[in-house]
Motif scaffolding. Structure first.
Motif, PDB file in Angstrom:
ATOM      1  N   ASP A  38       2.416  18.052  85.679  1.00 10.74           N
ATOM      2  CA  ASP A  38       3.228  19.277  85.601  1.00 10.74           C
ATOM      3  C   ASP A  38       2.985  20.106  86.857  1.00 10.74           C
ATOM      4  O   ASP A  38       2.089  19.802  87.636  1.00 10.74           O
ATOM      5  N   ARG A  39       3.812  21.122  87.019  1.00  9.25           N
ATOM      6  CA  ARG A  39       3.626  22.010  88.186  1.00  9.25           C
ATOM      7  C   ARG A  39       3.671  23.448  87.683  1.00  9.25           C
ATOM      8  O   ARG A  39       4.411  23.744  86.744  1.00  9.25           O
ATOM      9  N   GLY A  85       4.717  27.042  86.958  1.00  3.21           N
ATOM     10  CA  GLY A  85       6.047  27.646  87.010  1.00  3.21           C
ATOM     11  C   GLY A  85       5.975  29.076  87.505  1.00  3.21           C
ATOM     12  O   GLY A  85       4.902  29.613  87.816  1.00  3.21           O
ATOM     13  N   GLU A  86       7.123  29.722  87.480  1.00  4.09           N
ATOM     14  CA  GLU A  86       7.270  31.058  88.065  1.00  4.09           C
ATOM     15  C   GLU A  86       6.385  32.092  87.362  1.00  4.09           C
ATOM     16  O   GLU A  86       5.939  33.066  87.946  1.00  4.09           O
ATOM     17  N   LEU A  87       6.113  31.855  86.064  1.00  4.47           N
ATOM     18  CA  LEU A  87       5.343  32.866  85.306  1.00  4.47           C
ATOM     19  C   LEU A  87       3.842  32.614  85.411  1.00  4.47           C
ATOM     20  O   LEU A  87       3.050  33.527  85.185  1.00  4.47           O
ATOM     21  N   LYS A 142       2.356  24.739  77.065  1.00  6.60           N
ATOM     22  CA  LYS A 142       2.913  24.397  78.388  1.00  6.60           C
ATOM     23  C   LYS A 142       2.369  25.328  79.464  1.00  6.60           C
ATOM     24  O   LYS A 142       2.051  24.902  80.563  1.00  6.60           O
TER      25      LYS A 142
END
Lengths: 289, 265, 230, 235
Positions: A39-40, A42-44, A231
């Motif tokens: 996974d990478r 995210g914006e949050l 997540k």
């Protein structure tokens, strides 16, 4: 508004047990073979990781463990990821909680993670546990100006003045970052309303999947970052694994937990697309498969 | 009394008066033209199709007790559904998971059947208490639905995760399903599994629309006046805050007072 | 995936069998599910009655009216004072039980009226505060011209605030119960319905993860502690 | 004045509690004089509700036993399973009320770790609870398969927003839309998913809550004014 009736041929009248069987088998397979889905952040989640990366070593970080064992599966991996990151960067950790169960949540972190992965860490210098105190949002608000006003000692009875980790700390503003991992009330909402807004203190949060929608409106003005559900934790772990290969466990808890989740979501999305595919084919005059 | 509490008292009083006055006017004959609500129409049709198919009608008044207003709203709807069932000769089955709800549901249904002149057709054990445990209750209702294969299922009131467990059970036996709840978290599951769904406030309006009672329709106009008040407060607040943000000094001062007051509620 | 090491604990076996009985309902209604269902009803109904008795009726009605009763539960405890106040709820409770006596069943209307009165009374102010006024305050927020900390206009957040405001007003319009004569449902109300559909789709999507973790937990229990597969 | 009826008691209790919320707000200092009465009502009435609910258990219990006993005696369908309900109900009731397995006699905590009631909860109730909950995973899958169909504008919007959020939950799914140029970045999966949950979802939830508050107040006024239907329970 009629959402779901209407006679439609084969694929739309698919026996629901095929869906049940597919879902069950895929989750069972995911539990047996433990696939890892890279996974990478995210914006949050990235702002929280970047914030800890940018703090000068020795700047303390506050983590409020506002959850109980029943929400630990989603929130504890977040606490573990933050703990690993702070210890790797030499940022003293300060655990406290607005929930009575916060004390044993802190103990689990000490015994399951700090003692095993970072035996070199010294209590008082690398981390300190202030533990639970009643008061909820009023407690949080009172600590803006002075931590010592409500926590005279840490959970082991040592006066705050004698704790090196909190040497330069008077109020919450002296922490590099304040993070609340929250399963309900009192929790992240109270931290935002009574600390973030009032004190202008950089605040990040972690929450369960069910609780997430209520916190999105606070981002980015009142909440600089948010880890939502498993997540969110997996994204933080992905950032840790990328920047600190070898210094953190190869596959961490949230990333492993995301295996069955990813498979199940793929199955559900697959069936939705299948159902709509059949609908489009029927609508475009094609015969039903 | 603190300013925040005074504001709360003023708004509470305003809403109580708006709705009370609308009821009084409606009882004196002021006409109230009501927007049709699809789920309300669907209730009667669902009962007709159940009677035509010779299958029973299930009514679940939520999974909480009489201390929840959604349960009270559900029991108002139960009176209308019982009246329709009495008139159409439908077999009504009301599984409940609280003893006080059982007791009130029984007297509500008996009164409705007697009012429709079919008091003899009502037996109290058509309302059956199952268990206070919401999941034990759902396990039982899903079993009953699977075996009695109702033609119509109504789920009105408060529901937690029981919503989808019930709605998917009823969908599986092909029942016509109408649901209604005020909890935003459960509405998506009812919308996806039921034929019609009363959303939020509509749960509190459906009983009035089904009964057509003047006073109740008046209260719906009162609710609408309350919404107009909400819209007015929002628009005024946004205007004031935006002017303050745009740097207009008097607006900024006024906004500080207003937001301080609102924060205290 | 290591080999099988099946559990030998009775409790794990009972839990696993009950789990399989409930899962069997997904296939179809069958004797195993019927057994689990009827067991669940009997055990859970009795369990909550016991909870009600020992946590509410005993400490708040029996002990205040019969102070000596406290010795039954904890012999060394001191008997507290007689509290006449407990007579009121006890009386209402007995009136409710008159429902079982046909001649007296009319008396049961009084406790029901009391309960409905408390529900209406407690709920009004709580909803006006948390769901009416606080939601209006949230809808107003800081207006729609938002600035970044250094004073510049934050266009992204201003657009988001304006869109949220518009959506809220459209949904409120959709919920209007009554309308002036002849006015067909307005496009603004239709926009409100679309916003609601987005709301339900998004929150359905975001709730799936929590539901999947419930299943994962159950399967881990079966495959882990029962069969020792994982 | 007409004879004091149950619905007058309902109105009196409701109005008293509404006034009490302002005259004697909880947490305020102990008010003297008339406010003390309101403070008393505000504090006591909700606890009385809990007591009445326990009294009512007797009615529920009698109904439960009656239903299943009749089914056994009349050999109705599935009567053998009703025996399971009767035996387990009466069994757990005795085990719980008599605090079997714990300290001798009626002493100690009914929910003590070694009490049989706790074993019943851990051994029977919690696996059944957990498994019933886990059925939701299957029903979420079948419900979304059937309901998320592009049949009308409304259901297409429902489908679209659900899909964006669902796919957004799959790890590194944002690679699917990473190719979008920077100025269209807001259309990327993750940004769209965040926007859906931040803007329309918030708008919809706020409107629903404001509407529900008005519905609750309206129902309360109808009950106090005595015009509310469904008060068959008070006739």
């Amino acid at each position: 508004m009629n959402a779901s009736s209407g006679a439609e041929p084969f694929l739309e009248r698919l026996d629901r047990r095929w869906i049940f069987l597919t879902l069950a088998l895929s989750v069972i397979a995911a539990l047996l073979y433990e696939p890892v889905f890279p996974d990478r952040p995210g914006e949050l989640v990235r702002p929280i990781f970047d914030r800890l990366e940018s703090l000068a070593p020795g700047t303390p970080v506050l983590v409020s463990l506002d959850y109980s064992p029943s929400s630990a599966p989603e929130l504890e991996p977040m606490a573990e990821a933050l703990t690993r990151h702070a210890l790797l960067r030499g940022l003293p950790l300060c655990y406290l909680s607005l929930w009575p169960t916060g004390n044993n949540m802190a103990e689990r972190l000490e015994s399951d993670l700090i003692a095993t992965e970072h035996p070199e860490a010294v209590y008082g210098r690398d981390w300190v546990t202030l533990g639970f105190q009643a008061g909820g949002e009023l407690l949080a608000h009172a600590m803006i100006d002075s931590l010592g006003s409500r926590f005279l000692t840490d959970s082991r009875g040592t006066p705050l003045k004698e704790i090196p980790a909190l040497a330069h700390v008077v109020g919450l503003g002296d922490f590099g970052l304040v993070v609340s991992l929250s399963a309900g009330t009192p929790g992240l909402k109270e931290w935002v309303l009574y600390v973030g807004d009032a004190g202008g203190i950089p605040l990040a949060g972690g929450c369960t999947g069910v609780g997430a929608p209520q916190f999105f409106p606070y981002y980015p003005r009142q909440l600089m970052g948010l880890m939502a559900a498993l997540k969110g934790a997996a994204e933080y772990e992905a950032a840790l694994a990328r920047v600190y290969p070898g210094q953190v466990p190869e596959v961490m808890r949230a990333t492993r937990g995301m295996g069955p989740q990813a498979v199940a979501h793929l199955v559900i999305v697959g069936f939705i697309l299948l159902g709509n595919g059949a609908l489009l084919r029927r609508r475009s005059g094609g015969s039903a498969p | 009394m603190s300013p925040g509490l005074a504001l709360l008292a003023a708004v509470t009083a305003a809403l109580l008066l708006l709705i009370g006055r609308a009821i009084v006017l409606a009882r004196r004959g002021a006409p109230v033209e009501v927007r049709p609500l699809a789920p309300v129409a669907a209730v009667a049709d669902a009962i007709d199709s159940a009677v035509a198919a010779g299958r029973p009608v299930f009514f679940v008044p939520g999974s909480r007790d009489l201390d929840n207003m959604q349960t009270v709203a559900a029991l108002s709807l139960l009176e209308q559904v019982a009246r329709l069932c009495a008139e159409k000769g439908a077999r009504l089955h009301v599984p409940v998971n609280r003893s006080m709800v059982m007791q009130m549901a029984r007297s509500t249904c008996r009164a409705a059947f007697e009012a429709a002149g079919r008091g003899h057709a009502w037996r109290d054990d058509q309302v059956d208490y199952i268990s206070d445990d919401p999941l034990g209750f759902v396990a039982r209702v899903d079993g009953l639905v699977e075996r009695e294969r109702p033609g119509a299922c109504f789920y009105f009131g408060f529901f937690a995760s029981e919503s989808l467990l019930l709605a998917e059970g009823g969908r599986h036996v092909g029942a016509v399903q109408v649901a209604g709840t005020a909890s935003p978290v459960q509405l998506p599951f009812f919308v996806s599994s039921c034929d019609e769904t009363l959303m939020g406030e509509e749960l509190f309006a459906a009983g009035a629309k089904l009964s057509g009672d003047a006073a109740l329709l008046g209260s719906l106009r009162g609710q609408d006046l309350g919404k107009r008040l909400a819209v007015a407060l929002i628009v005024a607040g946004v205007a004031l805050a935006s002017l303050a943000q745009a740097g207009w000094a008097p607006a900024a001062a006024a906004w500080r007072v207003v937001s301080g007051l609102l924060a205290e509620v | 995936m290591n080999g099988w090491s099946v559990s030998t604990s009775l409790e794990v076996w009972v839990g696993a069998l009950l789990t399989l009985m409930v899962f069997s309902f997904l296939w179809r209604d069958n004797p195993f599910y019927k057994f689990a269902e009827h067991l669940f009803v009997g055990v859970s109904a009795a369990y909550w009655m016991v909870v009600g008795f020992w946590t509410t009726l005993w400490p708040r009605v029996v002990v205040p009216l019969v102070p000596g009763a406290v010795k039954v539960v904890s012999p060394e405890a001191e008997a507290g004072p007689f509290d006449p106040l407990a007579l009121l709820p006890a009386l209402l409770g007995l009136l409710m039980l008159c429902r079982m006596v046909p001649r007296l069943s009319g008396l049961a209307r009084w406790p029901t009226a009391f309960v409905l009165g408390t529900t209406a009374g407690y709920t009004v102010v709580r909803y006006v505060r948390s769901d009416f006024l606080n939601q209006i305050r949230a809808a107003v927020g800081e207006g729609v011209l938002l600035r970044t900390p250094d004073g510049r206009l934050d266009t992204a957040e201003s657009v988001a605030a304006a869109a949220t405001l518009l959506g809220t007003l459209a949904c409120l319009h959709y919920f209007m119960n009554t309308r002036r004569e002849g006015r067909v449902s307005s496009p603004f109300a239709r926009l409100g319905l679309l916003v609601l559909m987005i709301t339900f789709g998004a929150s359905f999507g975001s709730a799936v993860m929590a539901r999947i973790s419930l299943l994962v937990g159950r399967l881990q229990e079966l495959m882990g502690s029962w069969l020792g597969l994982i | 004045m007409a004879r004091f009826q149950p619905r007058h008691l309902l109105a009196a209790v409701a109005v008293t509690l509404i006034v009490a919320a302002f005259v004697a707000p909880p947490g305020g200092d102990d008010p003297g004089g008339p406010a003390a009465f309101f403070a008393f009502c505000d504090a006591q009435f909700s606890s009385w509700f809990g007591i009445l609910a326990v009294f009512a258990f007797l009615l529920g219990g009698v109904s439960l036993v009656g239903t299943h006993l009749r089914r056994v005696l009349l050999r109705e369908r599935d009567w053998t399973y009703s025996i399971v309900t009767l035996v387990s109900f009466l069994g757990v009731l005795v085990v719980g009320l008599a605090k079997l397995g714990g300290a001798p006699g009626l002493q100690g905590d009914p929910f003590a770790p070694d009490a049989w009631l706790t074993k019943v909860f851990d051994g029977v109730l919690s696996p059944l609870h957990a498994t019933l909950y886990s059925l939701l995973a299957f029903y979420v899958a079948s419900a979304s398969y059937r309901a998320f169909r592009a049949r009308s504008l409304e259901t297409s919007v429902l489908l679209g927003s659900a899909l964006v959020v669902l796919v957004g939950r799959i790890p590194s799914a944002d690679r699917l839309t990473a190719w979008l140029p920077a100025d269209m970045a807001f259309l990327r999966l993750e940004a769209l998913s965040l926007w859906l949950l931040k803007v329309p979802n918030t708008a919809g939830q706020r409107a629903i809550m404001i509407g529900v508050a008005l519905g609750v107040v309206s129902l309360a006024v109808r009950m106090i004014a005595g015009v509310e239907r469904g008060k068959g329970g008070l006739e």
